[in-house]
Scaffold this active site. Sequence first.
Site, short mmCIF file in Angstrom:
data_model
loop_
_atom_site.label_atom_id
_atom_site.label_comp_id
_atom_site.label_asym_id
_atom_site.label_seq_id
_atom_site.Cartn_x
_atom_site.Cartn_y
_atom_site.Cartn_z
N MET A 78 33.67 38.85 52.60
CA MET A 78 34.77 38.49 53.50
C MET A 78 34.76 37.02 53.92
SD MET A 78 36.33 41.24 53.50
CE MET A 78 37.54 41.19 54.80
N ARG A 79 34.09 36.16 53.17
CA ARG A 79 34.16 34.73 53.45
C ARG A 79 34.99 34.05 52.37
NH1 ARG A 79 33.29 34.54 58.38
NH2 ARG A 79 32.92 32.30 58.29
N HIS A 122 40.51 42.73 44.92
CA HIS A 122 41.38 42.64 46.08
C HIS A 122 42.21 43.93 46.16
CE1 HIS A 122 43.90 40.79 49.16
NE2 HIS A 122 44.94 41.24 48.49
#
Length: 196
Positions: A90-91, A109
């Site tokens: 999540m970065r 995704h």
Amino acid sequence: MTVRTAILISGSGSNMETLVRSMTGDHPARPVLVLCNRPDVAGIERAAGLGVPVHVVDHRRFADKAAFEAALDARLRDYQTDLVCLAGFMRILSAGFVEKWPHRILNIHPSLLPKFRGLDTHARALAAGETEHGCTVHEVTPALDDGPILGQARLAVDPDETPEALAHRVLELEHRLYPAVLRRVAAGDRSPLQLD
Ligand code: GRF
């Protein structure tokens, strides 16, 4: 030549687990490393339980993004990584980082890109009245959720289902799509895969 594969996670690691379990037998890739940017998530124990070296590189412990990414990069090189799979990571990686790993970072995704880049994809797809939805594996480029599409899996949306129910069904598709795409890419085939 074995494709030494590292997997980056931030949470439960269910995609990481399916990728690790898929890399056996005549599969050209092998998992060599799991990196997690959070110290307190289930994916860490999951990776350890699978026997894959796992390290926490906690982004909050670095002065800035460049220092955090330098630590990620050093770990990846320590393990002679050939290919990086982002799996629930999540970065957002900077252009500088991505350019050090050209064509060697994949991401999954939870939408049919180019639709619904960013977050909350399932709620947005339902709100938009989409009749189909799904997931995409793509090469990571400096632009968010962009880059060449390597595979997609799709399903029919039930307009009455909740975002949580849709997310669960899409996650099951992710667990089928990502291992299939990884195997093709590790074998040198970057042609887009359609799973229906
Ligand atoms: C899931 O929402 C998935 O759609 C996305 O990342 C989230 C966590 O997945 N790719 P995981 O269980 O950590 O692989």
